[in-house]
Design a protein around this motif. Structure first.
Motif, short mmCIF file in Angstrom:
data_model
loop_
_atom_site.label_atom_id
_atom_site.label_comp_id
_atom_site.label_asym_id
_atom_site.label_seq_id
_atom_site.Cartn_x
_atom_site.Cartn_y
_atom_site.Cartn_z
N LEU A 15 -1.69 -6.94 -12.66
CA LEU A 15 -1.50 -6.22 -11.40
C LEU A 15 -0.27 -5.31 -11.47
O LEU A 15 -0.29 -4.20 -10.93
N LYS A 16 0.78 -5.76 -12.13
CA LYS A 16 1.99 -4.94 -12.24
C LYS A 16 1.73 -3.68 -13.07
O LYS A 16 2.27 -2.61 -12.77
N LYS A 20 2.29 0.04 -9.63
CA LYS A 20 3.75 -0.13 -9.70
C LYS A 20 4.33 -0.61 -8.36
O LYS A 20 5.26 -1.41 -8.34
N LYS A 21 3.80 -0.12 -7.25
CA LYS A 21 4.32 -0.55 -5.94
C LYS A 21 4.02 -2.02 -5.69
O LYS A 21 4.88 -2.77 -5.22
N LEU A 22 2.81 -2.43 -6.01
CA LEU A 22 2.47 -3.84 -5.87
C LEU A 22 3.31 -4.67 -6.84
O LEU A 22 3.79 -5.75 -6.49
N LEU A 166 2.70 -1.36 2.15
CA LEU A 166 3.00 -1.21 0.72
C LEU A 166 2.98 0.26 0.30
O LEU A 166 3.85 0.70 -0.45
N TYR A 167 2.00 1.00 0.80
CA TYR A 167 1.83 2.38 0.36
C TYR A 167 2.34 3.41 1.37
O TYR A 167 2.14 4.61 1.18
N ARG A 183 -8.68 -1.08 -8.03
CA ARG A 183 -7.48 -1.08 -8.87
C ARG A 183 -7.02 -2.51 -9.16
O ARG A 183 -6.57 -2.82 -10.25
N TYR A 184 -7.13 -3.38 -8.16
CA TYR A 184 -6.68 -4.77 -8.33
C TYR A 184 -7.66 -5.61 -9.15
O TYR A 184 -7.28 -6.65 -9.70
N SER A 185 -8.92 -5.21 -9.18
CA SER A 185 -9.97 -6.00 -9.85
C SER A 185 -9.65 -6.17 -11.34
O SER A 185 -9.19 -5.22 -11.97
#
Length: 201
Positions: A15-16, A20-22, A166-167, A183-185
Motif C-alpha cells: 500500500l505504501k 504515498k499519501k496513504l 486523505l486526498y 489502487r489499493y487492491s
C-alpha cells in the motif's frame, strides 16, 4: 482471547508503494487492531441487531441475546419466537429478520460453510437475499468475519470521509472512489482500516 484482523509488512509495504499519501498515514497511525468474529452466524446476527444503534447499545443487545439463548446458533434462533428475540432490546422488525436468518440456515436455504469458498461478489449476493441484510452489512461481514482482504465499501460514509480527508477533497464521486479502490487492491480491507482511522481524526 479476541481474534484480530490479520495483516503485516507485506500488505503495508504494498500500500505504501501504491499510494504515498496513504503510506504517510500508515506510518503516522501505526498498526491497527480490529477484532473479528470468525463465527459467521453470530457475526451476522450481531450485524443485524446492531444496525442504526450506537456501539454501546449494540453491545447490550448482543449480551442480552447470549443471556436469553446461551449459544447463539441457527437452531436456537430459528426455534425462538420473534417476541422472545425482540425482548432482547430490538424492534420487532429486526427480530423477524434475525429469526428469518436462523430459519434460512436450518432449512438449508443458506449454507454458511459454503460461503467461505465463494468469491466476494457471490457472498454479497447470497447474504443480501436475506431480509435485513444490505450490501454494506455483507461487506462488513466479509472483512470482520471472513477476513477477506480486498473490501472497500462505497456505502460506508466513514470510508468516503477518510478518502476525502486523505486526498484533500471536498467530495468524492464513484469514479474517483473506484480509482482509489483499484489502487489499493488486493489489500483494500487493510486500506479500509486506515481510512476509518483517518475519518475520525
Amino acid at each position: 482471547m479476541k481474534q484480530l484482523f490479520q495483516y503485516g509488512p507485506a500488505e503495508i509495504d504494498y500500500l505504501k508503494k501504491r499510494d504515498k499519501k496513504l503510506g504517510a498515514a500508515i506510518d503516522e497511525i501505526g498498526m491497527i487492531e480490529r477484532t473479528v468474529n470468525p463465527d459467521l452466524f453470530t457475526a451476522l446476527v450481531a450485524s443485524v441487531a446492531s444496525q442504526q444503534i450506537s456501539a454501546k447499545a449494540a453491545e447490550t443487545v448482543c449480551a442480552r441475546l447470549e443471556d436469553q439463548f446461551g449459544i447463539i446458533s441457527p437452531e436456537s434462533i430459528a426455534s425462538a419466537t420473534e417476541e422472545e428475540i425482540q425482548k432482547c432490546g430490538m424492534s420487532m422488525r429486526k427480530a423477524g429478520y434475525i429469526r428469518g436468518i436462523g430459519s434460512a440456515v436450518t432449512e438449508g436455504r443458506l449454507d454458511l460453510s459454503a460461503l467461505r469458498e465463494l468469491p466476494d461478489n457471490d457472498v454479497i449476493s447470497q447474504l443480501t437475499a436475506l431480509n435485513g441484510v444490505g450490501v454494506w452489512t455483507a461487506e462488513m461481514l466479509l472483512i470482520f468475519s471472513m477476513e477477506r482482504q480486498d473490501v472497500v465499501s462505497w456505502g460506508d460514509l466513514a470510508i468516503r470521509r477518510g478518502m476525502m480527508r486523505l486526498y484533500g477533497k471536498e467530495t468524492i464521486d464513484r469514479a474517483a472512489f473506484e480509482r482509489y479502490r483499484k489502487r489499493y487492491s488486493p489489500y483494500g480491507s487493510v486500506a479500509s482500516l486506515y481510512l476509518w482511522e483517518i475519518s475520525h481524526q
